[in-house]
Design a protein around this motif. Structure first.
Motif, PDB file in Angstrom:
ATOM      1  N   UNK A  39     -40.902   0.819   6.387  1.00 58.47           N
ATOM      2  CA  UNK A  39     -40.447  -0.275   7.241  1.00 58.47           C
ATOM      3  C   UNK A  39     -40.723  -1.647   6.621  1.00 58.47           C
ATOM      4  N   UNK A  40     -41.565  -1.682   5.614  1.00 59.67           N
ATOM      5  CA  UNK A  40     -41.878  -2.954   4.939  1.00 59.67           C
ATOM      6  C   UNK A  40     -41.080  -3.135   3.653  1.00 59.67           C
ATOM      7  N   UNK A  41     -39.978  -2.412   3.538  1.00 61.13           N
ATOM      8  CA  UNK A  41     -39.228  -2.404   2.284  1.00 61.13           C
ATOM      9  C   UNK A  41     -38.810  -3.801   1.834  1.00 61.13           C
ATOM     10  N   UNK A  42     -38.466  -4.663   2.754  1.00 65.63           N
ATOM     11  CA  UNK A  42     -38.032  -6.012   2.369  1.00 65.63           C
ATOM     12  C   UNK A  42     -39.157  -6.798   1.717  1.00 65.63           C
ATOM     13  N   UNK A  43     -40.375  -6.599   2.183  1.00 63.30           N
ATOM     14  CA  UNK A  43     -41.498  -7.348   1.637  1.00 63.30           C
ATOM     15  C   UNK A  43     -41.777  -6.969   0.191  1.00 63.30           C
ATOM     16  N   UNK A  44     -41.332  -5.799  -0.230  1.00 63.66           N
ATOM     17  CA  UNK A  44     -41.516  -5.381  -1.618  1.00 63.66           C
ATOM     18  C   UNK A  44     -40.431  -5.934  -2.543  1.00 63.66           C
ATOM     19  N   UNK A  45     -39.350  -6.443  -1.968  1.00 65.53           N
ATOM     20  CA  UNK A  45     -38.294  -7.024  -2.780  1.00 65.53           C
ATOM     21  C   UNK A  45     -37.128  -6.107  -3.061  1.00 65.53           C
ATOM     22  N   UNK A  46     -37.067  -4.942  -2.423  1.00 65.75           N
ATOM     23  CA  UNK A  46     -35.900  -4.080  -2.599  1.00 65.75           C
ATOM     24  C   UNK A  46     -34.666  -4.764  -2.022  1.00 65.75           C
ATOM     25  N   UNK A  47     -33.542  -4.580  -2.692  1.00 69.34           N
ATOM     26  CA  UNK A  47     -32.296  -5.106  -2.156  1.00 69.34           C
ATOM     27  C   UNK A  47     -31.707  -4.167  -1.116  1.00 69.34           C
ATOM     28  N   UNK A  48     -31.834  -2.863  -1.361  1.00 74.43           N
ATOM     29  CA  UNK A  48     -31.292  -1.867  -0.445  1.00 74.43           C
ATOM     30  C   UNK A  48     -32.297  -0.729  -0.296  1.00 74.43           C
ATOM     31  N   UNK A  49     -32.557  -0.347   0.949  1.00 72.74           N
ATOM     32  CA  UNK A  49     -33.419   0.798   1.225  1.00 72.74           C
ATOM     33  C   UNK A  49     -32.683   1.718   2.190  1.00 72.74           C
ATOM     34  N   UNK A  50     -32.596   2.976   1.818  1.00 71.22           N
ATOM     35  CA  UNK A  50     -31.905   3.990   2.611  1.00 71.22           C
ATOM     36  C   UNK A  50     -32.958   4.941   3.192  1.00 71.22           C
ATOM     37  N   UNK A  51     -32.930   5.144   4.495  1.00 71.93           N
ATOM     38  CA  UNK A  51     -33.894   6.023   5.125  1.00 71.93           C
ATOM     39  C   UNK A  51     -33.402   7.464   5.111  1.00 71.93           C
ATOM     40  N   UNK A  52     -34.273   8.386   4.707  1.00 74.24           N
ATOM     41  CA  UNK A  52     -33.974   9.811   4.796  1.00 74.24           C
ATOM     42  C   UNK A  52     -34.292  10.308   6.205  1.00 74.24           C
ATOM     43  N   UNK A  53     -33.324  10.832   6.946  1.00 77.89           N
ATOM     44  CA  UNK A  53     -33.648  11.451   8.237  1.00 77.89           C
ATOM     45  C   UNK A  53     -34.426  12.760   8.072  1.00 77.89           C
ATOM     46  N   UNK A  54     -34.214  13.477   6.956  1.00 74.76           N
ATOM     47  CA  UNK A  54     -34.897  14.753   6.714  1.00 74.76           C
ATOM     48  C   UNK A  54     -34.655  15.736   7.866  1.00 74.76           C
ATOM     49  N   UNK A  55     -33.431  15.759   8.354  1.00 79.68           N
ATOM     50  CA  UNK A  55     -33.056  16.639   9.460  1.00 79.68           C
ATOM     51  C   UNK A  55     -32.432  17.944   8.987  1.00 79.68           C
ATOM     52  N   UNK A  56     -31.609  17.902   7.974  1.00 81.45           N
ATOM     53  CA  UNK A  56     -30.787  19.059   7.617  1.00 81.45           C
ATOM     54  C   UNK A  56     -31.596  20.297   7.263  1.00 81.45           C
ATOM     55  N   UNK A  57     -32.701  20.143   6.590  1.00 83.31           N
ATOM     56  CA  UNK A  57     -33.311  21.227   5.834  1.00 83.31           C
ATOM     57  C   UNK A  57     -34.100  22.236   6.654  1.00 83.31           C
ATOM     58  N   UNK A  58     -34.512  21.884   7.826  1.00 83.91           N
ATOM     59  CA  UNK A  58     -35.309  22.806   8.651  1.00 83.91           C
ATOM     60  C   UNK A  58     -34.778  22.812  10.075  1.00 83.91           C
ATOM     61  N   UNK A  59     -34.455  23.995  10.567  1.00 88.31           N
ATOM     62  CA  UNK A  59     -33.920  24.100  11.920  1.00 88.31           C
ATOM     63  C   UNK A  59     -34.984  23.827  12.979  1.00 88.31           C
ATOM     64  N   UNK A  60     -36.223  23.693  12.561  1.00 85.66           N
ATOM     65  CA  UNK A  60     -37.273  23.314  13.510  1.00 85.66           C
ATOM     66  C   UNK A  60     -37.233  21.825  13.833  1.00 85.66           C
ATOM     67  N   UNK A  61     -36.504  21.044  13.017  1.00 92.82           N
ATOM     68  CA  UNK A  61     -36.362  19.609  13.280  1.00 92.82           C
ATOM     69  C   UNK A  61     -35.222  19.415  14.273  1.00 92.82           C
ATOM     70  N   UNK A  62     -35.468  18.830  15.436  1.00 94.56           N
ATOM     71  CA  UNK A  62     -34.431  18.707  16.467  1.00 94.56           C
ATOM     72  C   UNK A  62     -33.363  17.689  16.102  1.00 94.56           C
ATOM     73  N   UNK A  63     -32.212  17.829  16.739  1.00 97.29           N
ATOM     74  CA  UNK A  63     -31.109  16.912  16.482  1.00 97.29           C
ATOM     75  C   UNK A  63     -31.472  15.475  16.845  1.00 97.29           C
ATOM     76  N   UNK A  64     -32.407  15.324  17.757  1.00 94.35           N
ATOM     77  CA  UNK A  64     -32.833  13.983  18.146  1.00 94.35           C
ATOM     78  C   UNK A  64     -33.422  13.193  16.983  1.00 94.35           C
ATOM     79  N   UNK A  65     -33.824  13.892  15.904  1.00 87.23           N
ATOM     80  CA  UNK A  65     -34.315  13.201  14.712  1.00 87.23           C
ATOM     81  C   UNK A  65     -33.263  12.242  14.167  1.00 87.23           C
ATOM     82  N   UNK A  66     -31.991  12.638  14.249  1.00 83.01           N
ATOM     83  CA  UNK A  66     -30.925  11.787  13.731  1.00 83.01           C
ATOM     84  C   UNK A  66     -30.822  10.499  14.542  1.00 83.01           C
ATOM     85  N   UNK A  67     -30.920  10.606  15.853  1.00 85.01           N
ATOM     86  CA  UNK A  67     -30.902   9.403  16.688  1.00 85.01           C
ATOM     87  C   UNK A  67     -32.105   8.520  16.368  1.00 85.01           C
ATOM     88  N   UNK A  68     -33.250   9.157  16.214  1.00 81.42           N
ATOM     89  CA  UNK A  68     -34.473   8.409  15.912  1.00 81.42           C
ATOM     90  C   UNK A  68     -34.346   7.694  14.571  1.00 81.42           C
TER      91      UNK A  68
END
Length: 398
Positions: A281-310
């Protein structure tokens, strides 16, 4: 599979013998803590093509292409493989430009000569065996891999040139983003050796010193830039660099200096931290121009679909872009195609599809697997995904 890349999900890594401590919660034996001083500023000397830019390069659709480690099969990205990522032909026979950005990256090479392999970011093991930290020679081997004539960037140039002959030249050159290996402080996970990487300008670097860790990254950046300048590609250009470490825990004191250096060169600095990674969440303070968040939802069916909304809500709050993720488990025979569709649905629902830049993790070559599958359901998903990419409103925005 992201198990052969940078997904930080242990359940996927286990399929290939690769593991990463940052996702599993397990820890390597920790060497004594050492926090060096902040590094000194670097002096940037842009090439003419960098100095002429009005702003740092950006892409709307950045696909991740892993390569350079000898555990990859196939090992290299030749023109045939790359062609499926440069253009897409729809069900009506019309051909479209597909991805406009290509991220070349590697996390390890477990089969380097004799003895243990090497890692290009901290925390990875292979078949539960530790990997040594990569040296300058290993970093150079990655650069050589990227600039091979008939694979990597050379092959991409050929494919884009061939496509331009029929489609007309794209509005902008296809942009290549190169991953910077992490300058890992210690040679081995259980050692105190910090002077192992190699030398620059005749001086051996000691990674106990933050300035030397930055100097190694500067050497890598400048070597890549020099190769682009020398080759002067007609259809592709250097779009910037990517920070391979997916959390800030080990590199927080050097990222800002590297970011400032790239900013002075008009080169973009990109990051794809995993979900809830330290510092995301502090990516801007480090000077990155672009930061993409990994939802990490696809790989495990134990991760609920609500992870994508989150993930969409977290990214919106932090001003981040998003990553869409899938691997070979999206094949109909594997039963997880619905999870890829859930990404597309959530991204549309939250306005990500229309307004955000996207990175695409697609395993080793899972998009090609869908395209070339004998199963009609796989080919249907392939077209659904490609339509998702090529019809995004952000692609035609000024």
């Amino acid at each position: 599979m992201r198990s052969l890349s940078h997904t930080l999900l242990l359940c996927v890594f286990a399929l290939s013998g690769i593991s990463c401590t940052s996702c599993s919660g397990e820890k390597h034996p920790s060497p004594p803590h050492y926090e060096p001083e902040r590094p000194d500023p670097l002096t940037a000397e842009p090439y003419a093509w960098e100095a002429s830019r009005q702003e740092v390069p950006a892409v709307t659709d950045l696909v991740l292409l892993y390569g350079g480690g000898h555990h990859r099969s196939p090992y290299a990205w030749d023109a045939e493989r790359l062609s499926d990522y440069v253009t897409y032909t729809d069900t009506d026979g019309k051909t479209h430009w597909l991805f406009d950005g290509f991220l070349l990256l590697e996390i390890m090479d477990p089969a380097v000569g004799e003895g243990a392999g090497v890692k290009f970011a901290n925390g990875y093991t292979y078949n539960n065996q530790p990997l040594r930290s990569a040296t300058r020679e290993d970093w150079q081997r990655l650069i050589d891999y990227c600039f091979a004539e008939d694979t990597g960037i050379g092959a991409l140039e050929q494919v884009v040139a061939a496509a331009a002959a029929t489609l007309g030249e794209p509005a902008v050159k296809r942009r290549v983003v190169i991953s910077i290996p992490e300058p890992i402080r210690y040679r081995d996970v259980d050692s105190k050796v910090t002077e192992y990487w190699g030398s620059v300008d005749g001086r051996s670097l000691d990674f106990a010193d933050a300035n030397d860790r930055v100097r190694a990254c500067q050497w890598f950046i400048d070597t890549v830039r020099a190769e682009f300048d020398r080759r002067n590609y007609a259809y592709v250009e250097l779009g910037g660099f990517y920070w391979l470490a997916e959390k800030d825990s080990d590199t927080s004191n050097i990222i800002g200096t590297i970011a400032a250096y790239l900013d002075d060169l008009n080169e973009s600095f990109n990051w794809i931290p995993y979900f809830n990674a330290a510092g995301a969440r502090q990516w801007k303070s480090y000077g990155f121009h672009y930061a993409y968040l990994q939802p990490n939802y696809f790989f495990s069916e134990s991760v609920p679909e609500s992870r994508l909304d989150e993930a969409c809500e977290l990214a919106a709050a932090a001003g981040m872009q998003l990553e869409l993720e899938f691997d070979d488990n999206a094949l109909n025979s594997r039963g997880m195609a619905y999870r890829l569709r859930n990404y597309m649905s959530a991204f549309r629902r939250h306005g990500v599809w229309s307004d955000k830049r996207l990175a695409y993790y697609q395993g080793s070559q899972s998009l090609r697997m869908l395209k070339n599958s004998a199963d009609p359901a796989d080919r249907e998903l392939y077209h659904e995904f490609c339509r998702f990419v090529v019809t995004r409103p952000i692609r035609t925005a000024p």
